[in-house]
Design a protein around this motif. Structure first.
Motif, short mmCIF file in Angstrom:
data_model
loop_
_atom_site.label_atom_id
_atom_site.label_comp_id
_atom_site.label_asym_id
_atom_site.label_seq_id
_atom_site.Cartn_x
_atom_site.Cartn_y
_atom_site.Cartn_z
N SER A 299 -35.34 -28.23 -46.02
CA SER A 299 -36.07 -29.43 -46.47
C SER A 299 -35.28 -30.70 -46.20
O SER A 299 -34.09 -30.67 -45.88
N GLU A 300 -35.94 -31.83 -46.35
CA GLU A 300 -35.27 -33.13 -46.47
C GLU A 300 -35.36 -33.51 -47.94
O GLU A 300 -36.34 -34.10 -48.39
N ASP B 160 -35.18 -34.75 -51.85
CA ASP B 160 -35.17 -35.96 -52.66
C ASP B 160 -34.19 -35.71 -53.81
O ASP B 160 -34.48 -34.88 -54.69
N ASN B 161 -33.05 -36.37 -53.79
CA ASN B 161 -32.03 -36.10 -54.80
C ASN B 161 -32.43 -36.51 -56.22
O ASN B 161 -31.72 -36.20 -57.17
N SER B 162 -33.55 -37.20 -56.34
CA SER B 162 -34.05 -37.52 -57.68
C SER B 162 -35.09 -36.50 -58.15
O SER B 162 -35.60 -36.60 -59.27
N LYS C 132 -36.51 -31.38 -60.16
CA LYS C 132 -37.96 -31.42 -60.34
C LYS C 132 -38.47 -30.10 -60.90
O LYS C 132 -39.30 -30.06 -61.81
N ASP D 201 -34.38 -26.51 -52.33
CA ASP D 201 -33.38 -27.38 -51.71
C ASP D 201 -31.95 -26.85 -51.88
O ASP D 201 -31.07 -27.18 -51.08
#
Length: 256
Positions: A146-147, A149-151, A176, A196
């Motif tokens: 994946s790319e 999203d660190n949030s 998440k 991730d």
């Protein structure tokens, strides 16, 4: 390697679907079943015939653990024995080639889940679509990490070995969602982008991880030591792993 994984998987499923099967306890208190032993015999004989000049390390043959090697074949004939015993389906056949301390080729086959992942001839990673024929490969699709999203990270963790230390470490990240999976399937879920990040703060051996690491590397992912974030290497004394982190490169790793 693909053919042997499929043949071993067929043997494993025969035993898995039987009314009952024998379970023994090894010297390290871990369980072993007749499926582990049957799959190991099949894979070991096939690899030794095909690659007689390459050392073989396999979980079920203690004598093979005394070797000092950096290029070798390594096998876990049934990874996730507890999942197998409890009939939860998250078990895999793992076969890998390690070259100069790094897994370069590998196959992870989950017969009960009917999913198979492996490295291709040019070092990429693919998932083959079933039904599977041991003599001829079916259609495959390239897989890639994946790319992230660190949030809002998607984390996968062990189903049978998750503990408070793992949860505490995961708590350092903005997550998440989290899911559980057994055996080396966790590496494959990161490789396909379904997760991730896979942190492992617990005991593993090189045969547990080599095939999954090869698939993940072929999909653009990384596996690093937990303590210093350097690459996880193979051929260590006793073939024991330190804690590690398997991740898509975009995940910003935290210190332990």
């Amino acid at each position: 390697m693909r053919r042997l994984a499929l043949e071993a998987g067929e043997k494993i499923m025969e035993i898995y679907n039987a009314d009952d099967f024998a379970v023994k306890t090894k010297s390290d208190s871990s369980p072993v079943t007749e499926a582990d032993e049957a799959a190991d015999a099949l894979i070991s004989a096939g690899l030794r015939a095909a690659f007689p000049d390459i050392p073989l390390v396999t979980e079920e043959q203690a004598d093979s653990h005394r070797q000092e090697v950096s290029t070798f074949l390594i096998v876990d004939p049934l990874d996730g024995t507890k999942e197998f015993i409890n009939r939860r389906g998250d078990f895999t056949v793992n076969i890998a080639l390690v070259e100069n301390g790094l897994p370069t080729r590998g196959i992870v086959y989950a017969p009960a889940r009917e999913r198979m992942f492996y490295t291709d001839s040019v070092g990429g990673a693919v998932e083959e679509e079933g039904p599977f024929d041991s003599d001829e490969a079916g259609s495959t699709k390239p897989i890639h990490v994946s790319e992230p999203d660190n949030s809002a990270l998607m984390v996968v963790a062990s189903k049978s070995h998750r503990d408070a230390a793992t949860d505490e470490y995961i708590g350092k990240y903005d997550v998440k969602d989290s899911r559980s999976a057994g055996s080396s399937l966790k590496f494959c879920l990161v490789a396909t982008g379904e997760a991730d990040f896979y942190p492992r703060l617990g005991r593993t051996m090189e045969w547990d991880t080599a095939a999954g690491q090869a698939v993940l590397a072929g999909a653009g992912g990384r596996v690093v030591r937990f303590d210093d974030h350097t690459p996880l290497t193979y051929g260590k004394p006793g073939f024991a792993n330190p804690f590690f982190l398997a991740h898509a490169p975009g995940v910003t790793l935290k210190d332990g």
